[in-house]
Design an enzyme around this catalytic site. Sequence first.
Site, PDB file in Angstrom:
ATOM      1  N   CYS A 126      14.748 -13.033 -33.371  1.00 55.87           N
ATOM      2  CA  CYS A 126      14.855 -12.784 -31.934  1.00 55.87           C
ATOM      3  C   CYS A 126      16.021 -13.550 -31.310  1.00 55.87           C
ATOM      4  O   CYS A 126      16.649 -14.400 -31.941  1.00 55.87           O
ATOM      5  CB  CYS A 126      13.523 -13.140 -31.270  1.00 55.87           C
ATOM      6  SG  CYS A 126      13.310 -12.423 -29.611  1.00 55.87           S
ATOM      7  N   SER A 474      18.778  -9.745 -19.738  1.00 53.77           N
ATOM      8  CA  SER A 474      18.577  -9.323 -21.115  1.00 53.77           C
ATOM      9  C   SER A 474      19.764  -8.476 -21.547  1.00 53.77           C
ATOM     10  O   SER A 474      20.431  -7.844 -20.727  1.00 53.77           O
ATOM     11  CB  SER A 474      17.299  -8.500 -21.208  1.00 53.77           C
ATOM     12  OG  SER A 474      17.257  -7.757 -22.402  1.00 53.77           O
TER      13      SER A 474
END
Length: 558
Positions: A126, A474
Amino acid sequence: MGNKWNNYSRLITQDDSLPAAQAMLYAIGMDEKDQTKAQVGIVSTGFQGNPCNMHLNTLASEVKKEVDKQEELYGLIFHTIGVSDGITNGTEGMKFSLPSREIIADSIETVVSAQFYDAVIPIVGCDKNMPGAMIALGRLNRPAILMYGGTVKKGHWGNKDLNIVSAFEAYGERIKGTISDKDYKGIIRNCIPGAGACGGMYTANTMAAAIECMGMSIPGTSSNPALSNDKNKEAQLLAKAIKNVLEKNIKPKDVMTRKAFENAITLTIALGGSTNAVIHLLAMAKAVDVKLTIDDFQRISDKTPFIADLKPSGTYLMEDLHHAGGIPSVMKFLLKENYLDGNCLTVTGKTVGENLEEAPDLKKGQQIIHTFDNPIKKKGHIQILYGNLAEKGAVAKITGKEGELFSGPARVFENEYDAIEGIRTQVKPGEVIVIRNSGPKGAPGMPEMLKPTSAVMGAGLGKDVALITDGRFSGGSHGFVVGHITPEAYEGGTIGLVKNGDRITIDITKNRIDVELTPDEIETRKKGWQKPRQKELAGVLKKFRASVSSASEGCTTV
């Protein structure tokens, strides 16, 4: 032979005055010969609660098996943490995402230093795993190679290809009332089909690609899907490669040079990568004593076209790019056009240029990577803005679809939760949404604004509003968005003084972001400003707020 490579571990394995240390190693299964071998720390960020990381412990076991087959090497697995950005986005948990980068860096540095490992292989998934690991490798400066867990496959519902952002945008459609319950639930259940990092050119794939371009991972590995034969073969390649870097004593600071960072930034811009790359590359550069600033991103963006039709602003996913040739093919294309420096050393022991001689060209007929004669945008999508709203800089993500000028009255929200509700009930076309108190100190933790940007898109306002914040975005965010505004509201920045109705102008052609207030009015408001009252912090977030630098400096803590 091992004594050439066990420069660190020999301090505990070959010192007669440390019998307890050697006894401990016998206890874990090492024999006398094993204690003469170079010890390779294999650090997994694997954990069950996140698809990006769920398969990494299995990869770590495979890597250890292959390392142990190499003459004079002994693999030792350890673990560090991860935080799922996809799960925490839009919640209080997102405040822990960026701090997790520092915890990852600190923990890898701690274990490798304390245990005297001679080399390091981080296995990461991640978003924050990769820069966290790279910061640690820079501090340690021992032979190392990073392994990326790979991208997830596409999801499907109806006739649509899906990915994680599909779920966020479906929520926006639900707010607008344009999606059925059946389709809403169908998208959520099917957008992520299994293991692997989020599929677009979001932060995980951006950082993996940048690190490969920098030369710190094996060529081709950043675009291999998580569940693929190519990914499964990497353990063997990695074991041989780590032996090679030990033999040649290639260290991170030999690879992570100023030119290597410029290569990484160039690829990031060509691919339309995440704005998170700005803070992460700045932090990685600091770890290896390379001087890098936000202005370097603007300089490179000015001369690097945006050429990749990849999500979130485009059509395709990393899986598609893999089938078209992958990151090596893109790098080869950039090198041929003189956008990359081919002389930089890599962990293969060869230069970037030498590695790319073996890389395939992009497949004929592929439509993902545009030519330089027909780019998606003639200049890069990452734009560094200054102005009275961002005296120390801000980062905009402008891919070409949003336009280059937006001016409108402010609609101010003190946090992202109020903003999400406000997008549903208050925000009107033509407004500039302001989300503040979301910076590295103010939140604290500088959370991502994926839920608000996805709500904007899902509500059909993507072309009608702008969104600015002292938080970050993001890699899945798109639209007319500006983040990383510095100074942040919590530090008394002008974004903390803006009121509803104040006109804000974002002019990409001039790299400016300003609020139409006179200097006298700004000064008057500053005198009346008070730092927002927040609940008392404890633990990790308290430490982070006390030590973190600004977004324009990479949000570093040391």
